[in-house]
Design a protein around this motif. Sequence first.
Motif, PDB file in Angstrom:
ATOM      1  N   GLU A 254      -7.719   6.051 -15.733  1.00 31.35           N
ATOM      2  CA  GLU A 254      -6.934   4.893 -16.136  1.00 31.35           C
ATOM      3  C   GLU A 254      -7.161   3.842 -15.055  1.00 31.35           C
ATOM      4  OE1 GLU A 254      -2.247   3.864 -16.490  1.00 31.35           O
ATOM      5  OE2 GLU A 254      -2.905   5.790 -17.298  1.00 31.35           O
ATOM      6  N   LEU A 255      -7.751   2.724 -15.430  1.00 30.22           N
ATOM      7  CA  LEU A 255      -8.168   1.732 -14.444  1.00 30.22           C
ATOM      8  C   LEU A 255      -7.083   0.731 -14.095  1.00 30.22           C
ATOM      9  CD1 LEU A 255     -11.755   0.773 -15.642  1.00 30.22           C
ATOM     10  CD2 LEU A 255     -11.050   2.598 -14.084  1.00 30.22           C
ATOM     11  N   ARG A 256      -7.172   0.246 -12.861  1.00 23.05           N
ATOM     12  CA  ARG A 256      -6.456  -0.918 -12.379  1.00 23.05           C
ATOM     13  C   ARG A 256      -7.502  -1.792 -11.715  1.00 23.05           C
ATOM     14  NH1 ARG A 256      -3.510   1.429 -15.036  1.00 23.05           N
ATOM     15  NH2 ARG A 256      -1.341   1.971 -14.735  1.00 23.05           N
ATOM     16  N   VAL A 257      -7.451  -3.082 -11.976  1.00 29.19           N
ATOM     17  CA  VAL A 257      -8.413  -3.995 -11.377  1.00 29.19           C
ATOM     18  C   VAL A 257      -7.797  -4.569 -10.102  1.00 29.19           C
ATOM     19  CG1 VAL A 257      -9.821  -6.056 -11.683  1.00 29.19           C
ATOM     20  CG2 VAL A 257      -9.352  -4.567 -13.636  1.00 29.19           C
ATOM     21  N   PHE A 258      -8.475  -4.327  -8.987  1.00 31.71           N
ATOM     22  CA  PHE A 258      -8.079  -4.859  -7.683  1.00 31.71           C
ATOM     23  C   PHE A 258      -9.123  -5.896  -7.280  1.00 31.71           C
ATOM     24  CE2 PHE A 258      -5.516  -1.271  -5.438  1.00 31.71           C
ATOM     25  CZ  PHE A 258      -4.727  -1.089  -6.547  1.00 31.71           C
ATOM     26  N   PRO A 259      -8.723  -6.873  -6.486  1.00 39.61           N
ATOM     27  CA  PRO A 259      -9.732  -7.780  -5.937  1.00 39.61           C
ATOM     28  C   PRO A 259     -10.736  -6.990  -5.099  1.00 39.61           C
ATOM     29  CG  PRO A 259      -7.524  -8.654  -5.581  1.00 39.61           C
ATOM     30  CD  PRO A 259      -7.370  -7.248  -6.093  1.00 39.61           C
ATOM     31  N   ARG A 260     -11.977  -7.379  -5.192  1.00 37.80           N
ATOM     32  CA  ARG A 260     -13.049  -6.734  -4.426  1.00 37.80           C
ATOM     33  C   ARG A 260     -12.692  -6.684  -2.940  1.00 37.80           C
ATOM     34  NH1 ARG A 260     -18.545  -5.822  -5.868  1.00 37.80           N
ATOM     35  NH2 ARG A 260     -17.981  -6.493  -7.944  1.00 37.80           N
ATOM     36  N   SER A 261     -12.125  -7.775  -2.416  1.00 44.85           N
ATOM     37  CA  SER A 261     -11.800  -7.830  -0.987  1.00 44.85           C
ATOM     38  C   SER A 261     -10.686  -6.856  -0.620  1.00 44.85           C
ATOM     39  CB  SER A 261     -11.414  -9.252  -0.572  1.00 44.85           C
ATOM     40  OG  SER A 261     -10.235  -9.656  -1.233  1.00 44.85           O
ATOM     41  N   ALA A 262      -9.757  -6.572  -1.530  1.00 44.99           N
ATOM     42  CA  ALA A 262      -8.685  -5.618  -1.240  1.00 44.99           C
ATOM     43  C   ALA A 262      -9.240  -4.203  -1.104  1.00 44.99           C
ATOM     44  CB  ALA A 262      -7.612  -5.670  -2.335  1.00 44.99           C
ATOM     45  N   ILE A 263     -10.199  -3.861  -1.946  1.00 45.97           N
ATOM     46  CA  ILE A 263     -10.831  -2.540  -1.857  1.00 45.97           C
ATOM     47  C   ILE A 263     -11.679  -2.461  -0.600  1.00 45.97           C
ATOM     48  CG2 ILE A 263     -12.443  -0.936  -2.953  1.00 45.97           C
ATOM     49  CD1 ILE A 263     -11.454  -2.018  -5.674  1.00 45.97           C
ATOM     50  N   ALA A 264     -12.471  -3.489  -0.341  1.00 43.85           N
ATOM     51  CA  ALA A 264     -13.317  -3.502   0.857  1.00 43.85           C
ATOM     52  C   ALA A 264     -12.472  -3.448   2.126  1.00 43.85           C
ATOM     53  CB  ALA A 264     -14.209  -4.745   0.855  1.00 43.85           C
ATOM     54  N   ALA A 265     -11.330  -4.131   2.132  1.00 45.36           N
ATOM     55  CA  ALA A 265     -10.455  -4.125   3.314  1.00 45.36           C
ATOM     56  C   ALA A 265      -9.933  -2.728   3.599  1.00 45.36           C
ATOM     57  CB  ALA A 265      -9.297  -5.101   3.114  1.00 45.36           C
ATOM     58  N   TRP A 266      -9.622  -1.971   2.551  1.00 39.84           N
ATOM     59  CA  TRP A 266      -9.158  -0.598   2.789  1.00 39.84           C
ATOM     60  C   TRP A 266     -10.250   0.211   3.480  1.00 39.84           C
ATOM     61  CZ3 TRP A 266     -10.731   4.285   1.782  1.00 39.84           C
ATOM     62  CH2 TRP A 266      -9.846   5.281   2.191  1.00 39.84           C
ATOM     63  N   PHE A 267     -11.485   0.073   3.040  1.00 40.84           N
ATOM     64  CA  PHE A 267     -12.580   0.820   3.672  1.00 40.84           C
ATOM     65  C   PHE A 267     -12.771   0.387   5.121  1.00 40.84           C
ATOM     66  CE2 PHE A 267     -13.673   1.633  -0.779  1.00 40.84           C
ATOM     67  CZ  PHE A 267     -13.686   3.009  -0.724  1.00 40.84           C
ATOM     68  N   GLN A 268     -12.630  -0.896   5.393  1.00 43.82           N
ATOM     69  CA  GLN A 268     -12.749  -1.362   6.774  1.00 43.82           C
ATOM     70  C   GLN A 268     -11.653  -0.755   7.642  1.00 43.82           C
ATOM     71  OE1 GLN A 268     -12.760  -5.608   6.299  1.00 43.82           O
ATOM     72  NE2 GLN A 268     -14.964  -5.687   5.959  1.00 43.82           N
ATOM     73  N   ARG A 269     -10.428  -0.689   7.120  1.00 40.17           N
ATOM     74  CA  ARG A 269      -9.320  -0.087   7.878  1.00 40.17           C
ATOM     75  C   ARG A 269      -9.514   1.408   8.078  1.00 40.17           C
ATOM     76  NH1 ARG A 269      -6.283  -3.018   4.145  1.00 40.17           N
ATOM     77  NH2 ARG A 269      -5.604  -1.078   3.157  1.00 40.17           N
ATOM     78  N   SER A 270     -10.186   2.059   7.118  1.00 47.00           N
ATOM     79  CA  SER A 270     -10.327   3.514   7.173  1.00 47.00           C
ATOM     80  C   SER A 270     -11.443   3.971   8.108  1.00 47.00           C
ATOM     81  CB  SER A 270     -10.569   4.087   5.778  1.00 47.00           C
ATOM     82  OG  SER A 270     -11.874   3.784   5.335  1.00 47.00           O
ATOM     83  N   GLU A 271     -12.310   3.066   8.523  1.00 49.09           N
ATOM     84  CA  GLU A 271     -13.423   3.435   9.392  1.00 49.09           C
ATOM     85  C   GLU A 271     -13.004   3.358  10.846  1.00 49.09           C
ATOM     86  OE1 GLU A 271     -16.537   0.768   8.218  1.00 49.09           O
ATOM     87  OE2 GLU A 271     -17.088   2.036   6.518  1.00 49.09           O
ATOM     88  N   GLY A 272     -13.605   4.216  11.652  1.00 55.08           N
ATOM     89  CA  GLY A 272     -13.339   4.206  13.087  1.00 55.08           C
ATOM     90  C   GLY A 272     -13.987   2.994  13.727  1.00 55.08           C
ATOM     91  N   ALA A 273     -13.752   2.826  14.999  1.00 53.96           N
ATOM     92  CA  ALA A 273     -14.287   1.678  15.739  1.00 53.96           C
ATOM     93  C   ALA A 273     -15.812   1.649  15.719  1.00 53.96           C
ATOM     94  CB  ALA A 273     -13.785   1.718  17.180  1.00 53.96           C
ATOM     95  N   ASP A 274     -16.446   2.822  15.593  1.00 47.40           N
ATOM     96  CA  ASP A 274     -17.909   2.878  15.583  1.00 47.40           C
ATOM     97  C   ASP A 274     -18.498   2.751  14.193  1.00 47.40           C
ATOM     98  OD1 ASP A 274     -17.150   5.277  14.514  1.00 47.40           O
ATOM     99  OD2 ASP A 274     -18.297   6.520  15.919  1.00 47.40           O
ATOM    100  N   GLY A 275     -17.624   2.491  13.181  1.00 47.63           N
ATOM    101  CA  GLY A 275     -18.105   2.336  11.809  1.00 47.63           C
ATOM    102  C   GLY A 275     -18.201   3.643  11.057  1.00 47.63           C
ATOM    103  N   ALA A 276     -17.940   4.757  11.743  1.00 46.82           N
ATOM    104  CA  ALA A 276     -17.976   6.054  11.078  1.00 46.82           C
ATOM    105  C   ALA A 276     -16.686   6.265  10.321  1.00 46.82           C
ATOM    106  CB  ALA A 276     -18.160   7.162  12.110  1.00 46.82           C
ATOM    107  N   PRO A 277     -16.716   7.098   9.283  1.00 49.03           N
ATOM    108  CA  PRO A 277     -15.479   7.363   8.554  1.00 49.03           C
ATOM    109  C   PRO A 277     -14.417   7.904   9.483  1.00 49.03           C
ATOM    110  CG  PRO A 277     -17.353   8.259   7.375  1.00 49.03           C
ATOM    111  CD  PRO A 277     -17.853   7.795   8.720  1.00 49.03           C
TER     112      PRO A 277
END
Length: 168
Positions: A134-157
């Motif tokens: 069941e889909l929800r449409v989020f802004p592309r930047s909101a999804i990308a921001a979550w991934f940026q927050r989830s990565e460590g300082a070195d860019g690793a997960p």
Amino acid sequence: QGVMSAILRRGSGVSEFLEYLVRYGILTPEAASRARSACASTGQSVDVVLVELGLVHEAELARHLGDFFGLPHPDSGYPDPDMDLVEALGLRFCREQLLLPLSLSGDRLLLAVADPFETTAADTVAFRLERACELRVFPRSAIAAWFQRSEGADGAPGAGGRGDPPPP
């Protein structure tokens, strides 16, 4: 047939979405034509084109995409994904496909996507987890921001898991 094919069976293509935006006064016919040409010439998705051309604000566009596809809007803001589901799918897969599995309830998976026209990733998720999406449409930047927050300082997960999708 994939779980998302029902959405597209309604004839809900990019051109129809652009006409929808014209019909509701969001775009002028000229702006829709410009966006259609840009999508065709660049291969970019319609959400990227509309935002990059400055024709529609990204959050507003996500709402219009949801309305066009008859999808509910998030209740409040953009919730974080379910980390167990992210790990089950693989952080890298979710990041590359720009999707976030939000929750699992019974046989339904709530999945945030930026581009509801791109159905392959949602079909893959439904297949892997053996659940209808069941889909929800989020802004592309909101999804990308979550991934940026989830990565460590070195860019690793970070704590989000290995990052590799499980085998099909």
